[in-house]
Motif scaffolding. Structure first.
Motif, PDB file in Angstrom:
ATOM      1  N   LYS A  64      46.306 -23.339  -3.029  1.00  0.00           N
ATOM      2  CA  LYS A  64      45.375 -24.522  -3.368  1.00  0.00           C
ATOM      3  C   LYS A  64      45.523 -24.751  -4.814  1.00  0.00           C
ATOM      4  O   LYS A  64      45.503 -24.086  -5.766  1.00  0.00           O
ATOM      5  CB  LYS A  64      43.858 -24.235  -3.105  1.00  0.00           C
ATOM      6  N   MET A  65      45.955 -25.828  -5.084  1.00  0.00           N
ATOM      7  CA  MET A  65      45.888 -26.489  -6.475  1.00  0.00           C
ATOM      8  C   MET A  65      44.621 -26.870  -7.011  1.00  0.00           C
ATOM      9  O   MET A  65      43.863 -27.580  -6.483  1.00  0.00           O
ATOM     10  CB  MET A  65      46.695 -27.961  -6.533  1.00  0.00           C
ATOM     11  N   SER A  66      44.037 -26.065  -7.752  1.00  0.00           N
ATOM     12  CA  SER A  66      42.652 -26.387  -8.434  1.00  0.00           C
ATOM     13  C   SER A  66      42.714 -25.840  -9.934  1.00  0.00           C
ATOM     14  O   SER A  66      43.399 -25.295 -10.522  1.00  0.00           O
ATOM     15  CB  SER A  66      41.626 -25.501  -7.734  1.00  0.00           C
ATOM     16  N   LYS A  67      41.716 -26.690 -10.636  1.00  0.00           N
ATOM     17  CA  LYS A  67      41.670 -26.628 -12.092  1.00  0.00           C
ATOM     18  C   LYS A  67      41.273 -25.116 -12.317  1.00  0.00           C
ATOM     19  O   LYS A  67      41.872 -24.481 -13.425  1.00  0.00           O
ATOM     20  CB  LYS A  67      40.660 -27.537 -12.893  1.00  0.00           C
ATOM     21  N   SER A  68      40.456 -24.482 -11.482  1.00  0.00           N
ATOM     22  CA  SER A  68      40.188 -23.235 -11.693  1.00  0.00           C
ATOM     23  C   SER A  68      41.121 -22.022 -11.890  1.00  0.00           C
ATOM     24  O   SER A  68      41.178 -21.309 -12.215  1.00  0.00           O
ATOM     25  CB  SER A  68      38.779 -22.713 -11.039  1.00  0.00           C
ATOM     26  N   LEU A  69      41.983 -22.519 -10.736  1.00  0.00           N
ATOM     27  CA  LEU A  69      43.166 -21.393 -10.482  1.00  0.00           C
ATOM     28  C   LEU A  69      44.239 -21.818 -11.592  1.00  0.00           C
ATOM     29  O   LEU A  69      45.170 -20.763 -11.857  1.00  0.00           O
ATOM     30  CB  LEU A  69      43.701 -21.809  -9.185  1.00  0.00           C
ATOM     31  N   GLY A  70      44.187 -22.724 -12.219  1.00  0.00           N
ATOM     32  CA  GLY A  70      45.334 -23.183 -13.150  1.00  0.00           C
ATOM     33  C   GLY A  70      46.552 -23.636 -12.767  1.00  0.00           C
ATOM     34  O   GLY A  70      47.405 -23.700 -13.522  1.00  0.00           O
ATOM     35  N   ASN A  71      46.883 -23.740 -11.568  1.00  0.00           N
ATOM     36  CA  ASN A  71      48.114 -24.002 -11.000  1.00  0.00           C
ATOM     37  C   ASN A  71      48.347 -25.572 -10.979  1.00  0.00           C
ATOM     38  O   ASN A  71      48.737 -26.117  -9.715  1.00  0.00           O
ATOM     39  CB  ASN A  71      48.324 -23.310  -9.794  1.00  0.00           C
ATOM     40  N   VAL A  72      47.926 -26.266 -11.884  1.00  0.00           N
ATOM     41  CA  VAL A  72      47.793 -27.784 -11.475  1.00  0.00           C
ATOM     42  C   VAL A  72      48.913 -28.523 -12.257  1.00  0.00           C
ATOM     43  O   VAL A  72      49.534 -27.895 -13.192  1.00  0.00           O
ATOM     44  CB  VAL A  72      46.506 -28.261 -12.201  1.00  0.00           C
ATOM     45  N   VAL A  73      49.552 -29.782 -11.573  1.00  0.00           N
ATOM     46  CA  VAL A  73      50.247 -30.411 -12.113  1.00  0.00           C
ATOM     47  C   VAL A  73      49.554 -31.864 -12.350  1.00  0.00           C
ATOM     48  O   VAL A  73      49.026 -32.360 -11.534  1.00  0.00           O
ATOM     49  CB  VAL A  73      51.304 -30.725 -11.083  1.00  0.00           C
ATOM     50  N   LEU A  74      49.512 -32.417 -13.508  1.00  0.00           N
ATOM     51  CA  LEU A  74      48.705 -33.494 -13.882  1.00  0.00           C
ATOM     52  C   LEU A  74      49.520 -34.668 -13.542  1.00  0.00           C
ATOM     53  O   LEU A  74      50.835 -34.735 -13.631  1.00  0.00           O
ATOM     54  CB  LEU A  74      48.213 -33.324 -15.553  1.00  0.00           C
ATOM     55  N   VAL A  75      48.708 -35.575 -13.104  1.00  0.00           N
ATOM     56  CA  VAL A  75      49.426 -36.800 -12.577  1.00  0.00           C
ATOM     57  C   VAL A  75      49.909 -37.534 -13.990  1.00  0.00           C
ATOM     58  O   VAL A  75      51.081 -37.975 -13.884  1.00  0.00           O
ATOM     59  CB  VAL A  75      48.183 -37.862 -12.307  1.00  0.00           C
ATOM     60  N   ARG A  76      49.249 -37.431 -15.095  1.00  0.00           N
ATOM     61  CA  ARG A  76      49.870 -37.755 -16.443  1.00  0.00           C
ATOM     62  C   ARG A  76      51.098 -37.398 -16.527  1.00  0.00           C
ATOM     63  O   ARG A  76      52.003 -38.084 -17.195  1.00  0.00           O
ATOM     64  CB  ARG A  76      48.498 -37.498 -17.389  1.00  0.00           C
ATOM     65  N   GLU A  77      51.384 -36.232 -16.557  1.00  0.00           N
ATOM     66  CA  GLU A  77      52.532 -35.381 -16.959  1.00  0.00           C
ATOM     67  C   GLU A  77      53.453 -35.992 -16.017  1.00  0.00           C
ATOM     68  O   GLU A  77      54.856 -36.182 -16.389  1.00  0.00           O
ATOM     69  CB  GLU A  77      52.495 -33.884 -16.717  1.00  0.00           C
ATOM     70  N   LEU A  78      53.355 -36.116 -14.467  1.00  0.00           N
ATOM     71  CA  LEU A  78      54.377 -36.378 -13.709  1.00  0.00           C
ATOM     72  C   LEU A  78      54.847 -37.792 -14.000  1.00  0.00           C
ATOM     73  O   LEU A  78      55.905 -38.216 -13.869  1.00  0.00           O
ATOM     74  CB  LEU A  78      53.802 -36.408 -12.356  1.00  0.00           C
ATOM     75  N   LEU A  79      53.965 -38.895 -14.269  1.00  0.00           N
ATOM     76  CA  LEU A  79      54.206 -40.299 -14.638  1.00  0.00           C
ATOM     77  C   LEU A  79      54.984 -40.402 -15.683  1.00  0.00           C
ATOM     78  O   LEU A  79      55.677 -41.430 -16.116  1.00  0.00           O
ATOM     79  CB  LEU A  79      52.859 -40.789 -15.000  1.00  0.00           C
ATOM     80  N   GLU A  80      55.599 -39.409 -16.574  1.00  0.00           N
ATOM     81  CA  GLU A  80      56.259 -39.402 -17.735  1.00  0.00           C
ATOM     82  C   GLU A  80      57.779 -39.320 -17.288  1.00  0.00           C
ATOM     83  O   GLU A  80      58.692 -40.005 -17.877  1.00  0.00           O
ATOM     84  CB  GLU A  80      56.224 -38.338 -18.738  1.00  0.00           C
ATOM     85  N   SER A  81      58.015 -38.804 -16.034  1.00  0.00           N
ATOM     86  CA  SER A  81      59.267 -38.625 -15.615  1.00  0.00           C
ATOM     87  C   SER A  81      59.480 -39.412 -14.287  1.00  0.00           C
ATOM     88  O   SER A  81      60.623 -39.576 -13.774  1.00  0.00           O
ATOM     89  CB  SER A  81      59.859 -37.275 -15.482  1.00  0.00           C
ATOM     90  N   VAL A  82      58.527 -39.586 -13.430  1.00  0.00           N
ATOM     91  CA  VAL A  82      58.487 -40.278 -12.120  1.00  0.00           C
ATOM     92  C   VAL A  82      57.641 -41.490 -12.136  1.00  0.00           C
ATOM     93  O   VAL A  82      56.711 -41.590 -12.640  1.00  0.00           O
ATOM     94  CB  VAL A  82      58.234 -39.314 -10.939  1.00  0.00           C
TER      95      VAL A  82
END
Ligand code: AMP
Ligand code: ZN
Length: 459
Positions: free
Chosen positions: A266-284
């Motif tokens: 599960k992607m969750s802030k508490s597990l720390g395995n997150v991909v931010l929308v903001r980061e992705l938008l830099e390249s996609v």
């Protein structure tokens, strides 16, 4: 055709019949604003944006998506960063709205903030106490789950078993381990409001119940959120809203999206395995992320990977490639209708995989067509599908120009293509082929079609 939705309470897909003939109300639990949104958070925003678009074709929809701007996680972020709470929430509300806009999420009709509805929350809590469903203890107000016979019906849990198997440490002021907080006391460093129970702040669940009632009435048509919210958040919202409103149903349809995971976790802030929308938008481009999120049916789990996005990008290249070079005016675009089969797929519990198949069938028909009028009509229809689903919102030339970052600029490429066309016209095929090879070496693929030569940057 009737719209069908999967209702969590009934556990099956059922025909959607709104309370009023031509009006629909929908409430979606929105973000807790203490951090940037990750793509898991974006899934409900995108899914319910699509549902809103589908509903708006037939009904006058009032869609509310709240902002949780008072919460213990926000307080913790304030302590950690040394910044005032209002500064943190303002910053992340803005970021959330920017990120969602980039994913083609249209603003909801109402975006209520919890901190602006404290009076309504206090009023609702007072009603619950007066009616005997809640009690005050040591500055807290708690909902008495034993007083609500249907507790657990939404999430298919049995209260007796829950209490028996409870590992929750029972706070001394609780009558039962599953009683949940409606109001809790605040210390001077924490956000707090005057209330009949002292200075304090609301519990999370009461926020949504009060905001939904304030803007959409006691009973709403559709309540949405991620699957993780079914219990306890929605079970508790349902319990307190019904008890405060003399048993009136709270939401007639409960719709929940499946979880987004990464490497099957599960992607969750508490597990720390997150991909931010903001980061992705830099390249996609945002549309690639939107399609990656809508590519799977919304109730299915979705495992996020590079491959998910590559495949979404290839699909969009095909759609943009089909309409590229065909002039479609705004009026023709607005007048065109998506094919019935695509609309029916979406109205069948948002069957996006099926809808995308229909979209591609249209692109294939367009690629095959040779008659200019037919091509223009098919392209207009493709744009109509795009406008409904939130795709094809960019000019095709810009779409292909924006892909990757080749060494050649758009102007240089166009100049080379013009030279190649001139060479072909004088039957100098060797020169024309040389230009094609030069472009290929620079990572530019070209294709000669009925409407001239088009190009795109290769992976
Ligand atoms: P939060 O900001 O954590 O309160 O979450 C906002 C919304 O995102 C809720 O509707 C959650 O159910 C949803 N959500 C959070 N994580 C995920 C995930 N990994 N996949 C799908 N939805 C999620
Ligand atoms: Zn909620």
């Amino acid at each position: 055709m009737t719209i069908y939705l999967h209702d969590t309470r009934q556990g099956r897909k059922i025909a959607f019949v709104p309370m009023k003939d031509d009006e629909v109300t929908m409430y979606l639990c929105g973000p807790t604003v203490y951090n940037y949104a990750h793509i898991g958070n974006a899934r409900p925003a995108v899914v319910f944006d699509l549902l809103a678009r589908v509903l708006r074709r037939r009904y006058k929809l009032t869609f509310a998506r709240n902002i949780t701007d008072v919460d213990d996680k926000i307080n913790a972020a304030a302590v950690q960063t040394g910044k005032p709470i209002g500064e943190i929430t303002a910053r992340f509300i803005e970021a959330y709205n920017e990120d969602m806009a980039a994913l083609g999420v249209q603003p909801p009709d109402i975006e209520p903030r919890a901190t602006r509805h404290i009076a309504q929350m206090i009023e609702m809590i007072r009603t619950l106490i007066d009616k005997g469903f809640a009690y005050e203890a040591e500055g807290h107000v708690l909902f008495d789950v034993e007083r609500y016979a249907d507790y657990g019906r939404l999430s298919k849990r049995n209260l007796r078993e829950m209490i028996a198997g409870s590992r929750i440490e029972v706070a001394p002021y609780k009558r039962s381990s599953h009683d949940f907080v409606l109001w809790k006391p605040s210390t001077p460093e924490l956000p707090g409001w005057e209330s009949p129970w002292g200075v304090g702040r609301p519990g999370w669940h009461i926020e949504c119940s009060a905001m939904a009632a304030a803007h959409l009435g006691d009973t709403i048509d559709i309540h949405g959120g991620g699957q993780d919210l079914v219990f306890p958040h929605h079970e508790n919202e349902l319990a307190q809203s019904r008890c405060a409103h003399d048993g009136a149903d709270f939401a007639r349809y409960w719709v929940h999206n499946g979880f987004l995971s990464m490497d099957h976790e599960k992607m969750s802030k508490s597990l720390g395995n997150v991909v931010l929308v903001r980061e992705l938008l830099e390249s996609v481009p945002g549309e690639v992320i939107r399609l990656a999120l809508l590519g799977a049916h919304y109730r299915q789990p979705l495992d996020w990977s590079e491959e998910t996005m590559d495949s979404a990008r290839r699909m969009l290249d095909r759609l943009y490639g089909a309409v590229r070079g065909i002039e479609v005016g705004a009026a023709a675009r607005a007048a065109a209708k998506p094919p019935d089969a695509l609309v029916e797929a979406l109205e069948d519990d948002l069957n996006t995989p099926k809808a995308m198949k229909e979209f591609f069938a249209l692109a294939r028909a367009l690629n095959k067509a040779t008659d200019a009028a037919e091509r223009a009509a098919l392209a207009a229809q493709m744009y109509a599908c795009g406008d409904l689903m939130g795709f094809l919102q960019t000019d095709p030339e810009n779409w292909f120009a924006g892909e990757g970052s080749g060494d050649l600029s758009v102007d240089e490429i166009n100049a080379m293509l013009a030279r190649r066309t001139a060479a072909r016209e004088t039957r100098d095929y060797a020169a024309a082929d040389a230009i094609r090879d030069e472009l290929a070496a620079a990572g530019i693929g070209i294709e000669d079609g009925p409407d001239g030569t088009t190009w795109r940057r290769l992976e």
